[in-house]
Design an enzyme around this catalytic site. Structure first.
Site, PDB file in Angstrom:
ATOM      1  N   GLY A 126     -34.426 -46.581  83.730  1.00 50.92           N
ATOM      2  CA  GLY A 126     -35.293 -46.954  83.089  1.00 50.92           C
ATOM      3  C   GLY A 126     -35.693 -46.382  82.505  1.00 50.92           C
ATOM      4  N   ARG A 127     -35.748 -44.896  82.257  1.00 51.51           N
ATOM      5  CA  ARG A 127     -36.372 -44.343  81.111  1.00 51.51           C
ATOM      6  C   ARG A 127     -35.068 -43.777  80.309  1.00 51.51           C
ATOM      7  NH1 ARG A 127     -34.712 -41.223  85.045  1.00 51.51           N
ATOM      8  NH2 ARG A 127     -33.815 -39.895  86.181  1.00 51.51           N
ATOM      9  N   GLU A 185     -47.268 -51.625  89.582  1.00 51.80           N
ATOM     10  CA  GLU A 185     -48.230 -51.145  88.598  1.00 51.80           C
ATOM     11  C   GLU A 185     -48.125 -52.977  88.355  1.00 51.80           C
ATOM     12  OE1 GLU A 185     -47.018 -47.301  89.738  1.00 51.80           O
ATOM     13  OE2 GLU A 185     -46.182 -49.300  89.692  1.00 51.80           O
ATOM     14  N   HIS A 225     -54.673 -27.661  65.223  1.00 55.70           N
ATOM     15  CA  HIS A 225     -56.739 -27.677  65.150  1.00 55.70           C
ATOM     16  C   HIS A 225     -56.828 -27.501  66.671  1.00 55.70           C
ATOM     17  CE1 HIS A 225     -57.132 -27.995  61.422  1.00 55.70           C
ATOM     18  NE2 HIS A 225     -56.309 -28.419  61.161  1.00 55.70           N
ATOM     19  N   LYS A 237     -37.500 -54.121  86.438  1.00 57.85           N
ATOM     20  CA  LYS A 237     -36.158 -54.225  87.038  1.00 57.85           C
ATOM     21  C   LYS A 237     -36.233 -54.983  88.413  1.00 57.85           C
ATOM     22  CE  LYS A 237     -32.717 -51.647  86.935  1.00 57.85           C
ATOM     23  NZ  LYS A 237     -31.867 -50.067  86.873  1.00 57.85           N
ATOM     24  N   LYS A 264     -44.214 -43.545  95.095  1.00 55.00           N
ATOM     25  CA  LYS A 264     -44.561 -45.276  95.102  1.00 55.00           C
ATOM     26  C   LYS A 264     -44.468 -45.395  97.090  1.00 55.00           C
ATOM     27  CE  LYS A 264     -41.902 -46.041  91.480  1.00 55.00           C
ATOM     28  NZ  LYS A 264     -40.927 -47.031  90.982  1.00 55.00           N
ATOM     29  N   GLU A 293     -38.460 -35.826  83.995  1.00 57.62           N
ATOM     30  CA  GLU A 293     -38.313 -36.883  84.838  1.00 57.62           C
ATOM     31  C   GLU A 293     -36.574 -36.800  85.404  1.00 57.62           C
ATOM     32  OE1 GLU A 293     -40.178 -41.207  86.241  1.00 57.62           O
ATOM     33  OE2 GLU A 293     -37.648 -41.512  85.481  1.00 57.62           O
TER      34      GLU A 293
END
Length: 548
Positions: free
Chosen positions: A267-268, A212, A384, A206, A512, A353
């Protein structure tokens, strides 16, 4: 304002829970032949069976009393109306506008946002179709064969999950890749799989400052220019999903190929926005639109259905029942189908979050549990791996099982086998196996009494472990859209009941900020002393381990 634990509805549930902890679900089913019919619900493409929960009609009634006392309906209306319910950032929360297929006006600060939403969708349609139809070509005139999405968090988890889930709708000659981790191996290993002449990079950030994402984008750009040689070619192979035109232009991306979204898109919750460009390119814009339509159908159900017949509200309040009245610290999401393998990871961000908060709307520390830990994996692999803890462990872990009745890839009876395992697990979690049942079975097998006394306790399964089953007829973009929106609204309802802001993420921001400071010291030659002794010495040790 009244805190949740001081509400009469909450106190009533506490008294009710003390009685329900003694109740066995196997007895509830034995005594009530109509239990499934009363505690199941069909909404569009989704079917929910919530009968395998430690509850009765009175439980559900009391949970809905708590939802009403928490003003869930009023807050729901505020969100859909564009009010700034993200009060710590003074923002509206309008992912529902991104999939508003009815195109009814939705206002923020007096402006209808739908014209801008529709304009971006139209640009996404034109661009994705140009790539898919071979009209958008690379710098040597070749068609695009690989799309690499560079993002992190919601700019990665959502698009990646959807592209995996809808792989049956994708073209084999147009592959999607997702790079999110700043660890060099993530971007480097991806670049080894693709050709610079036929690769398109989508840089999803954005602000276009995400550390990153920008680190990976610059690595990709250097790799590309090693082959293309000319900066002018960058604009044919890099596009941006951002709002920072100046930074996008400085990178070398033509701002005509910058796709916008807005501060009211968290964002999410952003896969419905231009962040979903990789989805539109990979599976086709028509299928992206069907995804939006499915989410819109769930939005309308959530907005209009009475609480007692409202699927997101039911799931939310059952989650609160276990988190706040049974001491459950986590819950598991268990999709039965490989295509949904990334759904638990996606929902981890969406839920944890959002509701991993410890301060309420009055800026007071909470004195009750909020967001539980979400974890899971896809069946039958999980059976399993971690199902033993679900069955015989000491922790109560409510489970959501998710499956489609049909498969896009029929292979003999394998899909029926998959579904039989899912149903068996929900039944085994509910019923368990008593000591008497174990001893009887062992005697029928001819086991001697001494061995029975020694081994039987180890074979007892406590049971009475709650679960929900969410079924789709077919695994389609529409049903997937409904499923994702179902969980979004569930998370919203729980945040309202807990009186927290589900739409900020200050803990993430703190990490951050600290990373930026530490990075400068990690790259410097001077000794470090300004942090705690552990961090100072870890920086020293890492520097000592680094190659010259």
């Amino acid at each position: 304002m009244t805190r949740p634990i001081h509400r009469q509805a909450w106190k009533s549930l506490e008294r009710h829970a003390s009685m329900m902890r003694k109740v066995r679900m196997r007895d509830l089913f034995n005594n009530d032949p109509q239990r499934f019919e009363r505690f199941s619900l069909q909404v569009g493409e989704l079917f929910l069976d919530y009968s395998k929960n430690i509850m009765i009609d009175k439980t559900m009634s009391k949970l809905m009393d708590l939802a009403r006392a928490s003003k869930v309906e009023e807050w729901r209306a505020k969100m859909f109306a564009g009010e700034k319910i993200n009060f710590t950032e003074n923002r509206a929360v309008l992912h529902v506008a991104l999939r508003n297929r009815a195109n009814t006006p939705i206002y923020v600060d007096g402006e209808d946002v739908m014209p801008k939403v529709n304009a971006v969708l139209e640009r996404m349609r034109r661009f994705s179709e140009a790539v898919r139809e071979g009209q958008w070509l690379g710098y040597t005139g070749k068609r695009i064969t690989d799309v690499v999405n560079l993002g992190v968090g919601g700019s990665d988890l959502g698009p990646k999950m959807v592209c995996e889930a809808l792989a049956s709708y994708a073209r084999s000659d147009l592959r999607a890749h997702f790079v999110s981790n700043v660890a060099p191996s993530d971007i480097v290993s991806t670049l080894k799989k693709v050709d610079p002449e036929t690769t398109l990079f989508i840089v999803a950030s954005k602000t276009f400052t995400t550390q990153e994402t920008l680190a990976n984008a610059h690595t990709a750009k250097r790799w590309f220019l090693e082959h293309a040689k000319d900066e002018a070619h960058v604009s044919r192979h890099f596009v941006a999903v951002s709002t920072n035109a100046e930074a996008v232009r400085a990178f070398g991306i033509d701002t005509e190929n910058m796709f916008e979204f807005w501060d009211w898109v968290g964002g999410r919750y952003s896969l419905w926005s231009a962040i979903g460009l990789s989805i539109a390119v990979h599976v086709g814009f028509e299928h992206f639109e069907q995804l939006l339509s499915g989410a819109h159908a769930m939005d309308q159900h959530f907005l209009h259905a009475p609480l007692e017949q409202n699927m997101p509200v039911i799931l939310a309040m059952l989650g609160i029942w276990y988190a706040n009245f049974f001491g459950a610290e986590s819950y598991a999401v268990l999709p039965y189908g490989t295509r949904l393998r990334s759904l638990p990871a996606y929902l981890q961000q969406a839920d944890m979050e959002s509701n991993g908060k410890s301060v309420d709307r009055d800026s007071q520390w909470v004195d009750y549990n909020t967001g539980p830990i979400l974890w899971g994996g896809h069946g039958t692999n999980g059976q399993h791996a971690f199902f033993e803890l679900l069955h015989q462990g000491t922790r109560l872990v409510p489970c959501d099982f998710i499956a489609a009745a049909n498969t896009h890839n029929p292979a003999g009876h394998q899909h029926a086998i998959l579904l039989s395992h899912m149903l068996a697990q929900t039944r085994a979690l509910m019923l368990g196996r008593t000591l008497a049942e174990v001893e009887l079975e062992m005697r029928e097998q001819g086991v001697d009494e001494a061995t029975i006394r020694r081994l039987a306790p180890h074979k007892v399964i406590p049971g009475n472990k709650p679960s929900n089953v969410i079924l789709m007829r077919d695994h389609t973009p529409f049903s997937l859209g409904m499923l994702i929106a179902l969980y979004e609204h569930k998370i919203f309802v729980q945040g309202i009941v807990w009186r927290i802001n589900s739409f900020d993420q200050w803990g993430v921001e703190l990490g951050k900020q600290m990373a930026s400071s530490i990075l400068s010291r990690l790259l410097a030659d001077e000794p470090v002393s300004e942090y705690d002794s552990s961090t100072n010495n870890l920086i020293r040790v890492i520097k000592g381990m680094m190659h010259p």
